[in-house]
Scaffold this motif. Structure first.
Motif, PDB file in Angstrom:
ATOM      1  N   SER A  96       9.531  18.483 129.852  1.00 20.09           N
ATOM      2  CA  SER A  96       9.039  19.460 128.853  1.00 20.09           C
ATOM      3  C   SER A  96      10.094  20.179 128.161  1.00 20.09           C
ATOM      4  O   SER A  96      11.361  19.936 128.571  1.00 20.09           O
TER       5      SER A  96
ATOM      6  N   LEU B 100      10.957  23.391 127.517  1.00 21.70           N
ATOM      7  CA  LEU B 100      11.651  24.330 128.444  1.00 21.70           C
ATOM      8  C   LEU B 100      12.175  23.833 129.527  1.00 21.70           C
ATOM      9  O   LEU B 100      13.262  24.322 129.792  1.00 21.70           O
TER      10      LEU B 100
ATOM     11  N   LYS C 115      15.571  23.094 128.136  1.00 21.16           N
ATOM     12  CA  LYS C 115      16.319  24.053 127.772  1.00 21.16           C
ATOM     13  C   LYS C 115      16.913  24.775 128.742  1.00 21.16           C
ATOM     14  O   LYS C 115      18.031  25.254 128.883  1.00 21.16           O
TER      15      LYS C 115
ATOM     16  N   ALA D 134      16.980  33.370 131.256  1.00 20.95           N
ATOM     17  CA  ALA D 134      15.773  33.650 130.455  1.00 20.95           C
ATOM     18  C   ALA D 134      16.200  34.115 129.065  1.00 20.95           C
ATOM     19  O   ALA D 134      15.539  33.666 127.999  1.00 20.95           O
TER      20      ALA D 134
ATOM     21  N   ILE E 104      17.650  31.785 126.663  1.00 23.79           N
ATOM     22  CA  ILE E 104      16.790  30.719 126.263  1.00 23.79           C
ATOM     23  C   ILE E 104      15.639  31.250 125.516  1.00 23.79           C
ATOM     24  O   ILE E 104      15.236  30.481 124.356  1.00 23.79           O
ATOM     25  N   GLY E 105      15.232  32.517 125.497  1.00 25.78           N
ATOM     26  CA  GLY E 105      14.346  33.329 124.936  1.00 25.78           C
ATOM     27  C   GLY E 105      12.785  33.242 125.365  1.00 25.78           C
ATOM     28  O   GLY E 105      11.872  32.997 125.037  1.00 25.78           O
ATOM     29  N   THR E 106      12.901  32.990 126.863  1.00 25.54           N
ATOM     30  CA  THR E 106      11.664  32.914 127.770  1.00 25.54           C
ATOM     31  C   THR E 106      11.737  33.919 128.656  1.00 25.54           C
ATOM     32  O   THR E 106      12.637  35.018 128.508  1.00 25.54           O
ATOM     33  N   THR E 107      10.757  33.979 129.762  1.00 22.67           N
ATOM     34  CA  THR E 107      10.860  34.924 130.754  1.00 22.67           C
ATOM     35  C   THR E 107      11.442  34.495 131.867  1.00 22.67           C
ATOM     36  O   THR E 107      11.370  33.285 132.371  1.00 22.67           O
ATOM     37  N   GLU E 108      11.732  35.459 132.974  1.00 24.04           N
ATOM     38  CA  GLU E 108      12.224  35.128 134.594  1.00 24.04           C
ATOM     39  C   GLU E 108      11.210  34.182 134.918  1.00 24.04           C
ATOM     40  O   GLU E 108      11.650  33.074 135.512  1.00 24.04           O
TER      41      GLU E 108
ATOM     42  N   GLY F  33       9.037  32.279 133.809  1.00 26.03           N
ATOM     43  CA  GLY F  33       9.066  30.876 133.433  1.00 26.03           C
ATOM     44  C   GLY F  33      10.222  29.867 134.130  1.00 26.03           C
ATOM     45  O   GLY F  33       9.833  28.758 134.367  1.00 26.03           O
TER      46      GLY F  33
END
Lengths: 223, 223
Positions: free
Chosen positions: B21, B23, B26, B49, B52-56, B58
């Motif tokens: 994927s 993500l 990344k 996170a 990358i611009g996501t959450t923990e 994730g």
DNA sequence: TCTTGGATGATAGTAACACTATCTTTGCAA
DNA sequence: TTGCAAAGATAGTGTTACTATCATCCAAGA
């Protein structure tokens, strides 16, 4: 003969000298036990305090953090080992015999030395094998080095490097060979016990085999 | 020629395959950058996170914890390096020439390999030097080994061990010598750049010197 | 004997870390 | 169109890594 060995430690290693008080000595004693038991990652000042019967704040009065405590323990060990090396090679004339004695000291389980009361060298040796390199494999290594925190390690390395030069003054890489045998004495031991396929000692797991390997490595190189 | 290299990873290394994927890719890309920048100790999933611009949460869907991620990165690196070794020594008949090529690959800065898109091998190499041993220097090493997490490392070591035997079938310590040159290629590099007095390469800090040292070490030993 | 300072103990508090849980949204595929 | 998996959003918990404060205790000096 009842001699007590006192190792002078760089005072940047601690906030308050642990050798100057009962609590300090307990910190050293119990930290060695706890790190050996659970590993450095799982080791915390909270657990140490509980183990000793004091409080977290009490530990912080002696050491800035657990990494500093690890550097302290490794520095203590290298100083002690340098003393052992000096003592045990004293009066040996033949530099090759001397170097063999050093390899043996590096690669063989140390007996607990009763001239140091609150340090169990045998357990500390085990800690150095597994955790020793973590003392310097950090982003802070240069700063810590400027504070001379690794001086005992570097001194031991220099001492062994000079012994190598005694055997062969023309050998080009005495210091690198010295650091190689120090690290490999530990790594081969760790591999032998935990990842045996990385070594040739998997069958009988005998430290004497590591000694033979290192001797072969060193004396082939310096010829 | 536009070939893409796909390295098959042991699926116990992750919860969800990061190569499957965007993500996931990344996570690999940014974790390499962050660990290189701040060191493994200061590296957290929270920071990753954010980067990358996501959450923990994730990140936790891909990796159990940061230690597993480190093992993943090291396993990837050793697999990639084994491929490089196989590729770069292919068709070389003379086993000594082959072994020299391997030493060069181990001890020299790797160029970024464009056939892998989301891994910067050059930076990853730097990470392996400083953080690589932390993957196995833990209390969990035996359990992790049972899950074959260190297989790529052991495979590379076995490959080099066999090359050593090709040079001299009577040499007693092929595996230990192989693990020694792998580790020392990294340690001497780290020492050269951070604790230079532990090496003989302090002056010009040249990787070619490390190669020469290792060649001397290996070929003296196997003669 | 009094006092004073240093070491220790006791307690509290904070920010960051290491997770786990749940609920919603999105996108693609049957 | 429905269904399902990946990802986003948010919240919460226990632990770690400290820092701060105040009380106590003890030994040395005045």
């Amino acid at each position: 003969m009842n001699i007590q060995l006192k190792i002078n430690m760089n005072d940047k290693l601690f906030i308050r000298d642990p050798e100057q008080s009962e609590l300090g000595k307990k910190i050293i004693l119990h930290s060695i036990q706890l790190i050996h038991k659970n590993g450095f990652e799982a080791f915390t000042f909270k657990k140490l305090a509980l183990d000793i019967g004091t409080t977290e704040a009490g530990i912080y009065r002696y050491f800035e953090n657990k990494h500093r405590l690890l550097i302290y323990l490794t520095a203590w060990y290298w100083s002690w080992l340098e003393y052992q090396v000096t003592f045990q090679t004293n009066n040996i004339k033949d530099p090759a015999v001397k170097l063999k004695q050093v390899i043996k000291l590096l690669a063989t389980t140390v007996e607990d030395d009763n001239s140091t009361l609150y340090v169990n060298e045998s357990i500390l040796h085990q800690i150095i094998i597994t955790e020793g390199t973590k003392a310097y494999l950090t982003k802070r290594v240069s700063e810590d080095n400027k504070d001379h925190l690794f001086k005992p390690y570097k001194d031991l390395c220099a001492l062994i490097g000079n012994m190598i030069l005694e055997c062969n003054p023309d050998y080009t890489y005495p210091k690198s060979l010295a650091s190689t045998i120090i690290e490999m004495a530990h790594f081969q031991n760790f591999f032998m016990n935990n990842l045996p396929s990385l070594t040739d000692f998997g069958q009988d797991k005998n430290e004497a085999e590591i000694v033979k390997f290192l001797e072969d490595l060193v004396f082939s190189s310096i010829k």
